[in-house]
Design a protein around this motif. Structure first.
Motif, mmCIF file in Angstrom:
data_model
loop_
_atom_site.group_PDB
_atom_site.id
_atom_site.type_symbol
_atom_site.label_atom_id
_atom_site.label_comp_id
_atom_site.label_asym_id
_atom_site.label_seq_id
_atom_site.Cartn_x
_atom_site.Cartn_y
_atom_site.Cartn_z
ATOM 1 N N THR A 120 0.622 0.265 3.949
ATOM 2 C CA THR A 120 1.003 -1.138 4.154
ATOM 3 C C THR A 120 1.733 -1.670 2.931
ATOM 4 N N GLU A 121 2.460 -2.783 3.120
ATOM 5 C CA GLU A 121 3.202 -3.445 2.041
ATOM 6 C C GLU A 121 4.033 -2.462 1.223
ATOM 7 N N LYS A 122 4.737 -1.602 1.950
ATOM 8 C CA LYS A 122 5.505 -0.541 1.278
ATOM 9 C C LYS A 122 6.582 -1.089 0.358
#
Length: 197
Positions: A120-122
């Motif tokens: 997530t939140e790459k």
């Protein structure tokens, strides 16, 4: 019957009962393995045609058969363990040392790109907050990459930094999925931590 694997220094028996063969040595009346491989034993048989008066040893010969080990090669889906060599804003370069549970005989290099660090939140990943040179990481091979490097991912919970040392030279303890603490100085440093098995 499961073959017995001999390691260097393993006592194989007494020199009174056995004869030392290839891959072994005798010390203080005992036979020891001098190489890594499978333990084998060959029973000597006296030739019926010989009329020689000299005494022929009929003791079994013990020896270590060196098996040709398959070199561990990373493949897509393999879990690898390696050491972070360097980082920049886009990726971390890793020296791959083990593939699954087998040590590598050759030098392989892997790259963990910023988009492959977590699931997530790459786009918010800061590489210097996830890895540092010298960290030991567990990662998965997601692509064979280019001619020089394999592409690795630490996006799964059980992947990431498994060993890191603080500035004081002490192995740090993970306290969350993105922080490790030095047990000596209690300093907290950011890492992408691997969930322990």
């Amino acid at each position: 019957m499961q073959p017995i694997i001999a390691t260097p220094g393993l006592r194989l028996g007494s020199a009174d009962d056995l004869q030392a063969g290839p891959g072994t040595y005798v010390r203080n009346g005992s036979i020891f393995a001098s190489a890594l491989g499978y333990l084998k034993q060959h029973t000597a048989q006296a030739s019926p045609t010989t009329n020689a008066p000299e005494k022929v040893s009929t003791k079994p010969t013990v020896f270590v058969s060196r098996r040709k080990e398959q070199a561990a090669v990373p493949d897509v889906g393999s879990i690898v363990t390696g050491k972070v060599l360097r980082i920049n804003t886009r990726m971390a370069t890793v020296a791959i040392m083990m593939v699954d549970a087998s040590p590598c005989k050759e030098d392989y290099q892997g790259i963990i790109r910023s988009q492959d660090v977590r699931a997530t939140e790459k786009d918010q990943v800061k590489m210097h907050l996830c890895f540092r040179p010298g960290d030991m990481v567990r990662a998965q091979v997601i692509s064979l990459g280019d001619a020089r490097s394999f592409y690795l991912s630490t996006a799964q919970n059980e992947l990431g930094v498994i060993l890191a040392h603080s500035a004081a030279g002490v192995a740090m303890v993970p306290i969350s999925w993105e922080e490790m603490q030095c047990p000596k100085t209690h300093t907290i440093e950011h890492r992408k931590c691997a969930k322990p098995f």
